[in-house]
Write a protein that holds these residues in place. Structure first.
Motif: not given
Length: 54
Positions: A1-21
């Motif tokens: 992965m590099s910073r030149t790869d395409p980006q997109f926004k993603l909405r996730v529930p707060a609890a799921l974000r915490l699990q990912i983190e």
């Protein structure tokens, strides 16, 4: 992965974000890397299922 790869926004529930983190922290990688690895694993698993099914 590099910073030149395409980006997109993603909405996730707060609890799921915490699990990912937490998972990313435990694996000593960024949240982005954690998401990419998990998505790749999910697609690989799905492809294996399709190859096994006659």
């Amino acid at each position: 992965m590099s910073r030149t790869d395409p980006q997109f926004k993603l909405r996730v529930p707060a609890a799921l974000r915490l699990q990912i983190e937490q998972a990313a922290h435990a694996a000593r990688r960024s949240m982005n890397a954690e998401l990419v690895i998990r998505l790749e694993a999910s697609f690989a698993k799905e492809q294996q299922k399709q190859e096994v099914t006659p």
